[in-house]
Design an enzyme around this catalytic site. Structure first.
Site, PDB file in Angstrom:
ATOM      1  N   ASP A 133      -4.148   2.064   1.108  1.00  0.00           N
ATOM      2  CA  ASP A 133      -4.460   0.657   1.425  1.00  0.00           C
ATOM      3  C   ASP A 133      -4.931   0.630   2.878  1.00  0.00           C
ATOM      4  O   ASP A 133      -4.325   1.236   3.743  1.00  0.00           O
ATOM      5  CB  ASP A 133      -3.193  -0.207   1.237  1.00  0.00           C
ATOM      6  CG  ASP A 133      -3.484  -1.682   1.438  1.00  0.00           C
ATOM      7  OD1 ASP A 133      -3.407  -2.437   0.443  1.00  0.00           O
ATOM      8  OD2 ASP A 133      -3.798  -2.092   2.599  1.00  0.00           O
ATOM      9  N   LEU A 134      -6.074  -0.062   3.109  1.00  0.00           N
ATOM     10  CA  LEU A 134      -6.609  -0.101   4.474  1.00  0.00           C
ATOM     11  C   LEU A 134      -5.713  -0.972   5.356  1.00  0.00           C
ATOM     12  O   LEU A 134      -5.125  -1.954   4.889  1.00  0.00           O
ATOM     13  CB  LEU A 134      -8.031  -0.653   4.470  1.00  0.00           C
ATOM     14  CG  LEU A 134      -9.074   0.169   3.681  1.00  0.00           C
ATOM     15  CD1 LEU A 134     -10.471  -0.418   3.866  1.00  0.00           C
ATOM     16  CD2 LEU A 134      -9.059   1.633   4.122  1.00  0.00           C
ATOM     17  N   ASP A 167      -8.576  -3.921  -0.830  1.00  0.00           N
ATOM     18  CA  ASP A 167      -8.782  -2.719  -0.022  1.00  0.00           C
ATOM     19  C   ASP A 167      -7.842  -1.606  -0.447  1.00  0.00           C
ATOM     20  O   ASP A 167      -7.446  -0.770   0.332  1.00  0.00           O
ATOM     21  CB  ASP A 167      -8.610  -3.048   1.469  1.00  0.00           C
ATOM     22  CG  ASP A 167      -7.213  -3.629   1.769  1.00  0.00           C
ATOM     23  OD1 ASP A 167      -6.476  -3.900   0.791  1.00  0.00           O
ATOM     24  OD2 ASP A 167      -6.872  -3.812   2.947  1.00  0.00           O
TER      25      ASP A 167
HETATM   26  N1  LIG Z   1     -15.145  -7.855   1.993  1.00  0.00           N
HETATM   27  C1  LIG Z   1     -14.311  -7.861   1.000  1.00  0.00           C
HETATM   28  N2  LIG Z   1     -13.045  -8.257   1.249  1.00  0.00           N
HETATM   29  C2  LIG Z   1     -12.158  -8.236   0.263  1.00  0.00           C
HETATM   30  C3  LIG Z   1     -12.495  -7.839  -1.025  1.00  0.00           C
HETATM   31  N3  LIG Z   1     -11.352  -7.919  -1.810  1.00  0.00           N
HETATM   32  C4  LIG Z   1     -10.360  -8.379  -0.986  1.00  0.00           C
HETATM   33  N4  LIG Z   1     -10.844  -8.570   0.239  1.00  0.00           N
HETATM   34  C5  LIG Z   1     -10.166  -9.020   1.368  1.00  0.00           C
HETATM   35  O1  LIG Z   1      -9.359  -7.958   1.835  1.00  0.00           O
HETATM   36  C6  LIG Z   1      -8.290  -8.456   2.526  1.00  0.00           C
HETATM   37  C7  LIG Z   1      -7.049  -7.758   2.092  1.00  0.00           C
HETATM   38  O2  LIG Z   1      -5.914  -8.300   2.714  1.00  0.00           O
HETATM   39  P1  LIG Z   1      -4.915  -7.450   3.483  1.00  0.00           P
HETATM   40  O3  LIG Z   1      -4.612  -6.205   2.728  1.00  0.00           O
HETATM   41  O4  LIG Z   1      -3.781  -8.338   3.839  1.00  0.00           O
HETATM   42  O5  LIG Z   1      -5.647  -7.119   4.769  1.00  0.00           O
HETATM   43  P2  LIG Z   1      -5.197  -6.123   5.905  1.00  0.00           P
HETATM   44  O6  LIG Z   1      -5.802  -6.697   7.118  1.00  0.00           O
HETATM   45  O7  LIG Z   1      -5.645  -4.771   5.567  1.00  0.00           O
HETATM   46  O8  LIG Z   1      -3.652  -6.173   5.926  1.00  0.00           O
HETATM   47  P3  LIG Z   1      -2.668  -5.015   5.765  1.00  0.00           P
HETATM   48  O9  LIG Z   1      -2.957  -4.319   4.505  1.00  0.00           O
HETATM   49  O10 LIG Z   1      -1.361  -5.654   5.745  1.00  0.00           O
HETATM   50  O11 LIG Z   1      -2.927  -4.126   6.875  1.00  0.00           O
HETATM   51  C8  LIG Z   1      -8.289  -9.964   2.218  1.00  0.00           C
HETATM   52  O12 LIG Z   1      -8.779 -10.655   3.348  1.00  0.00           O
HETATM   53  C9  LIG Z   1      -9.253 -10.151   1.079  1.00  0.00           C
HETATM   54  O13 LIG Z   1      -9.926 -11.391   1.142  1.00  0.00           O
HETATM   55  C10 LIG Z   1     -13.805  -7.423  -1.275  1.00  0.00           C
HETATM   56  O14 LIG Z   1     -14.196  -7.065  -2.365  1.00  0.00           O
HETATM   57  N5  LIG Z   1     -14.644  -7.457  -0.226  1.00  0.00           N
END
Ligand SMILES: Nc1nc2c(ncn2[C@@H]2O[C@H](COP(=O)(O)OP(=O)(O)OP(=O)(O)O)[C@@H](O)[C@H]2O)c(=O)[nH]1
Length: 489
Positions: A359-360, A402
């Site tokens: 997970d990013l 992500d």
């Molecule tokens: N650009 C893009 N964003 C996405 C997609 N699917 C989900 N997201 C976004 O990815 C983000 C995932 O949230 P988080 O995992 O909380 O983001 P994070 O900043 O990595 O948080 P942590 O995992 O807690 O580090 C959200 O803002 C979603 O809107 C996609 O297909 N494309």
């Protein structure tokens, strides 16, 4: 181009082959009809020429017998042996006795003793060659206003061998004509009475253009007529050059022959019209057949194309159902299928499977700062990096958002360490977006579960890897945890 492709389709070729076969059969039958018609015409001509030759022989031999009878009387008893009664021709033809100068000595038909026939062809022929036997003259009028006659003449010689004169019998032409006058002759057909030297004596039906002294002398046709007693051949006629079937037969013991000629065109006329009709019908059938085959093939092609398009669409739908549209990586459904297959194989071979859940970190910020497109760009970048570090047998999957999962068949707890190092390095590669390295903003955390130690089903392994990931995040991100929260790197 399309039509050319249709043309070489098996069905069209088959239809062409069938049509050609039918055409061949038709041509063969037409040819047989053609030959039959010619054979029948030849047979009919042969029969007719034979009948006429026999009939003529019957009539003329009778007349010749009268002439011979008189010659024998003359040669035995001289002129005084001839009395009026003895000169009555048994055959009913007129008899005339000429002296060596062609003047009438005695006659039974005309009672003219002053008649002079020295210029007549039969007399001159006998004068030149008294031992020639029977001489036959061209049809002629003997005295003014009398009907045409055919002269049959023989020379008689005196005791000292000199020409005593000529005995001539005249067969009324009408008598010969009445035989043939009732016959129906097709256009271009004719019956000819021909002397052996080629002189045409009589022709039925009479041609208005027939020259008086029409002769075949020197022609190939006469050569053939005289070469054998009877026969049939096809050649152009001497008179008009029209191709005819010539059937001929010699009149026995006479320097005469009869021929029956039929114009080949007229004989074949009914066949030609049938051939045109049948040929036309065959051509229509052929074109219809070909047209139907082409239509059929076109329909088949259309269906094939539709089926292909449907298959492509089906494949596309399947692809969409099993893959992530953004990165093209397998999705959760396909991952589950792959894991289940891997578990089954591992169970059989007592093997191991590693599951790395990634997970990013800080991805949300990328979206927030540079927009969704930049986020997408990062996701595709990570996908490619993960694909590069994965082996052929591994599966890189995007679960959603992500989150990525690496399925590592055959990977034990020991082996997975190396993979993690490579994955973290790959994810740390710069990701450029309009001149900025987005990688400076995001990172990656991971959780690992191993089959069979941490679970024996898809759900269990995924859940435990997720748990490990959660622990890694909790522990401050940028690291990978094994399940049971043992930090691995
Ligand atoms: N650009 C893009 N964003 C996405 C997609 N699917 C989900 N997201 C976004 O990815 C983000 C995932 O949230 P988080 O995992 O909380 O983001 P994070 O900043 O990595 O948080 P942590 O995992 O807690 O580090 C959200 O803002 C979603 O809107 C996609 O297909 N494309």
């Amino acid at each position: 181009m399309l039509l050319a492709r249709y043309f070489f389709h098996r069905l069209v070729l088959l239809s062409l082959l069938v049509s050609l076969g039918m055409g061949g059969l038709l041509a063969r039958n037409l040819w047989a009809m053609h030959q039959n018609l010619l054979d029948n015409a030849e047979r009919a001509s042969r029969n007719l020429s034979h009948t006429l030759a026999v009939g003529l022989e019957w009539v003329l031999a009778d007349v010749d017998r009268d002439v011979l009878q008189m010659r024998s009387t003359l040669q035995n008893d001289g002129l005084q042996g001839i009395d009026a009664q003895a000169m009555l021709a048994v055959s009913g033809s007129a008899l005339l006795l000429l002296d060596a100068q062609g003047r009438g000595v005695r006659d039974m038909a005309f009672g003219q003793e002053q008649i002079d026939l020295v210029q007549r062809d039969f007399f001159q022929a006998l004068q030149r060659q008294p031992d020639m036997g029977l001489a036959i003259g061209v049809p002629q009028v003997l005295v003014q206003d009398s009907p045409q006659v055919l002269p049959l003449a023989r020379a008689w010689q005196q005791a000292d061998g000199r020409l005593g004169g000529v005995i001539v019998a005249f067969v009324p032409l009408q008598r010969l004509q009445q035989w043939v006058s009732g016959m129906h002759m097709a256009p271009g057909s004719a019956i000819n009475l021909i002397r052996m030297d080629g002189q045409v004596l009589l022709r039925f039906p009479a041609l208005s253009a027939l020259p008086r002294a029409h002769t075949l002398a020197g022609s190939e046709n006469l050569r053939r007529y005289t070469a054998s007693q009877a026969g049939v051949f096809t050649r152009p006629s001497v008179l008009d050059g029209i191709e005819r079937i010539h059937s001929f037969e010699h009149v026995t013991a006479m320097p005469l022959l009869v021929n029956v000629v039929q114009a080949r065109d007229a004989v074949l006329a009914p066949w030609r019209s049938s051939a045109w009709t049948l040929g036309g019908i065959a051509l229509l059938l052929f074109l219809g057949n070909l047209g139907l085959a082409l239509l059929f093939v076109r329909e088949l092609e259309r269906r094939r194309r539709t089926q292909k398009a449907l298959q492509v669409e089906k494949d596309r739908m399947q692809e969409m159902a099993l893959h992530d549209p953004l990165t093209g990586l397998p999705n959760r459904t396909l991952l589950q299928d792959r894991i289940e297959h891997a578990i089954a194989a591992a169970q059989r071979e007592a093997g191991a499977i590693g599951l790395l859940y990634l997970d990013l970190d800080g991805f949300k910020e990328v979206n927030d700062r540079w927009g969704h497109a930049a986020g997408d760009h990062v996701l595709v970048h990570i996908a490619r990096q993960l694909q590069q570090v994965a082996r052929m047998s591994d599966t890189v999957c995007r679960l959603g958002g992500d989150e990525f999962v690496l399925l590592l068949p055959g990977c034990t707890l020991v082996d997975v360490r190396e993979v993690i190092i490579r994955v973290l390095q790959a994810c740390a590669t710069p990701c450029w977006w309009h001149g900025e390295n987005l990688q400076a903003v995001y990172g990656v955390s991971g959780g690992v579960s191993i089959y069979p130690e941490h679970g024996t089903s898809f759900a269990e392994l995924l859940r435990h890897a997720d748990t490990a990931l959660y622990q890694a995040k909790e522990a401050g991100r940028g690291q990978v945890y094994y399940f049971q929260a043992v930090p691995s790197y």
